[in-house]
Design a protein around this motif. Structure first.
Motif, mmCIF file in Angstrom:
data_model
loop_
_atom_site.group_PDB
_atom_site.id
_atom_site.type_symbol
_atom_site.label_atom_id
_atom_site.label_comp_id
_atom_site.label_asym_id
_atom_site.label_seq_id
_atom_site.Cartn_x
_atom_site.Cartn_y
_atom_site.Cartn_z
ATOM 1 N N LEU A 43 0.911 -1.146 -0.373
ATOM 2 C CA LEU A 43 0.136 -0.147 0.092
ATOM 3 C C LEU A 43 1.141 1.417 0.578
ATOM 4 O O LEU A 43 1.725 1.264 1.141
ATOM 5 N N ASN A 44 0.887 2.023 -0.818
ATOM 6 C CA ASN A 44 1.437 3.773 -0.803
ATOM 7 C C ASN A 44 0.675 4.322 -0.112
ATOM 8 O O ASN A 44 -0.123 4.046 0.262
ATOM 9 N N ASN A 45 2.001 4.781 0.623
ATOM 10 C CA ASN A 45 1.610 5.775 1.458
ATOM 11 C C ASN A 45 0.959 6.568 1.059
ATOM 12 O O ASN A 45 -0.304 6.952 1.757
ATOM 13 N N GLY A 46 0.558 7.634 0.266
ATOM 14 C CA GLY A 46 0.160 8.467 -0.379
ATOM 15 C C GLY A 46 -1.816 7.542 -0.802
ATOM 16 O O GLY A 46 -2.144 8.781 0.173
ATOM 17 N N ARG A 47 -1.818 6.978 -0.800
ATOM 18 C CA ARG A 47 -3.441 6.022 -1.127
ATOM 19 C C ARG A 47 -3.683 6.071 0.800
ATOM 20 O O ARG A 47 -5.174 5.834 0.811
ATOM 21 N N THR A 48 -2.573 5.598 1.205
ATOM 22 C CA THR A 48 -3.296 5.063 2.451
ATOM 23 C C THR A 48 -3.921 6.457 3.385
ATOM 24 O O THR A 48 -5.131 6.251 3.984
ATOM 25 N N LEU A 49 -2.923 7.554 2.755
ATOM 26 C CA LEU A 49 -3.712 8.879 3.053
ATOM 27 C C LEU A 49 -5.452 8.791 2.683
ATOM 28 O O LEU A 49 -6.445 9.435 3.226
ATOM 29 N N ARG A 84 2.357 7.375 11.218
ATOM 30 C CA ARG A 84 3.121 6.092 12.066
ATOM 31 C C ARG A 84 3.271 5.046 11.222
ATOM 32 O O ARG A 84 1.882 4.155 11.627
ATOM 33 N N TYR A 85 3.878 4.252 9.988
ATOM 34 C CA TYR A 85 3.749 3.504 9.781
ATOM 35 C C TYR A 85 4.685 2.265 10.291
ATOM 36 O O TYR A 85 5.341 2.476 10.539
ATOM 37 N N SER A 114 -6.413 4.376 12.594
ATOM 38 C CA SER A 114 -5.429 3.775 12.351
ATOM 39 C C SER A 114 -6.100 2.472 11.473
ATOM 40 O O SER A 114 -7.052 1.977 11.361
ATOM 41 N N MET A 115 -4.879 1.379 10.666
ATOM 42 C CA MET A 115 -5.552 0.654 9.948
ATOM 43 C C MET A 115 -4.717 -1.136 11.103
ATOM 44 O O MET A 115 -3.659 -0.707 11.334
ATOM 45 N N TRP A 116 -5.645 -2.189 11.029
ATOM 46 C CA TRP A 116 -5.079 -3.295 11.465
ATOM 47 C C TRP A 116 -5.454 -4.275 10.577
ATOM 48 O O TRP A 116 -6.700 -4.629 9.470
ATOM 49 N N LYS A 117 -4.393 -5.401 10.554
ATOM 50 C CA LYS A 117 -4.283 -5.816 9.956
ATOM 51 C C LYS A 117 -5.146 -7.503 10.476
ATOM 52 O O LYS A 117 -5.715 -6.820 11.737
ATOM 53 N N ASP A 119 -4.361 -10.499 11.771
ATOM 54 C CA ASP A 119 -3.945 -10.838 12.572
ATOM 55 C C ASP A 119 -4.271 -10.478 13.868
ATOM 56 O O ASP A 119 -3.106 -10.381 14.939
ATOM 57 N N GLY A 120 -4.282 -9.121 13.122
ATOM 58 C CA GLY A 120 -3.862 -7.957 14.631
ATOM 59 C C GLY A 120 -3.127 -6.471 15.231
ATOM 60 O O GLY A 120 -3.193 -6.261 16.511
ATOM 61 N N GLU A 121 -2.656 -7.178 14.371
ATOM 62 C CA GLU A 121 -1.524 -5.618 14.392
ATOM 63 C C GLU A 121 -1.452 -4.962 13.707
ATOM 64 O O GLU A 121 -2.415 -4.548 12.832
ATOM 65 N N CYS A 122 -1.065 -3.357 14.442
ATOM 66 C CA CYS A 122 -1.159 -2.298 13.428
ATOM 67 C C CYS A 122 -0.639 -2.023 12.875
ATOM 68 O O CYS A 122 0.740 -2.375 12.795
ATOM 69 N N ALA A 123 -1.077 -1.792 11.880
ATOM 70 C CA ALA A 123 -0.125 -1.317 10.541
ATOM 71 C C ALA A 123 -0.249 0.654 11.085
ATOM 72 O O ALA A 123 1.807 0.295 10.056
ATOM 73 N N ASN A 124 -0.687 0.766 10.617
ATOM 74 C CA ASN A 124 -0.450 1.953 10.626
ATOM 75 C C ASN A 124 -1.545 3.281 11.566
ATOM 76 O O ASN A 124 -2.382 2.760 11.678
ATOM 77 N N HIS A 125 -0.768 4.849 12.110
ATOM 78 C CA HIS A 125 -1.496 5.260 12.928
ATOM 79 C C HIS A 125 -1.530 6.522 12.314
ATOM 80 O O HIS A 125 -0.512 6.853 11.592
#
Length: 178
Positions: A43-49, A84-85, A114-117, A119-125
């Motif tokens: 996932l591109n950082n700009g598309r994340t936003l 934070r990625y 926040s985005m969560w995977k 498996d329960g891990e936070c991918a970014n915030h």
């Protein structure tokens, strides 16, 4: 290109969702599509936003902010962000996004997402500093909250957001030029 189809999909999907309190949490799910990835196949950082835009807009709808903006002729603008990625999101991976208003001060509303995977891990915030704007400039958040809720509850700014605000206040503006 802005993902108009996703925008329409989210508004359609949540059109009858229950109203949220102003500081309620909106939860949505999104898939990383091939057009969202960068050269490293994630996932591109700009598309994340841009995906975060989708969560914020539905949060604003469900919390009554969009209706208040329409009613009062207000707009909304971003005044800062701290992201934070931590984990990669790969193509076709589904994430859970959580969006909520955390607090406000005399000028800005602070929104946490926040985005969560799976498996329960936070991918970014990310924490956004947003301003509601009117004909005369920034509308005081207390005015916005009062319009939406009919009262202005006391909210406490978390220490880590307070430190970010303090850091932003120390940051020179305009930035230095060489």
């Amino acid at each position: 290109m802005y993902p108009i189809a996703r925008f329409v999909k989210e508004f359609t999907k949540f059109r009858n969702a229950p109203k949220l309190p102003f500081n309620g949490t909106h939860v949505s799910h999104h898939m990383c599509m091939p057009w969202d990835i960068d050269l490293w196949m994630e996932l591109n950082n700009g598309r994340t936003l841009t995906l975060y835009d989708l969560g914020r807009m539905i949060l604003a709808k469900r919390a009554g902010l969009l209706a208040a903006m329409k009613r009062n002729g207000w707009g909304m603008t971003m005044a800062g962000a701290c992201v934070r990625y931590r984990r990669r999101i790969r193509v076709f991976e589904v994430i859970e996004m959580r969006s909520r208003a955390v607090c406000w001060d005399n000028r800005f509303i602070y929104i946490e997402q926040s985005m969560w995977k799976k498996d329960g891990e936070c991918a970014n915030h990310i924490v956004y500093r947003t301003a509601v704007t009117g004909k005369s400039g920034i509308v005081a958040p207390d005015t916005v909250v009062l319009d939406i809720m009919g009262q202005v509850p006391q909210v406490e700014t978390p220490a880590w957001i307070a430190k970010w605000i303090e850091g932003e206040d120390m940051r020179p503006w305009p930035p230095m030029q060489d």
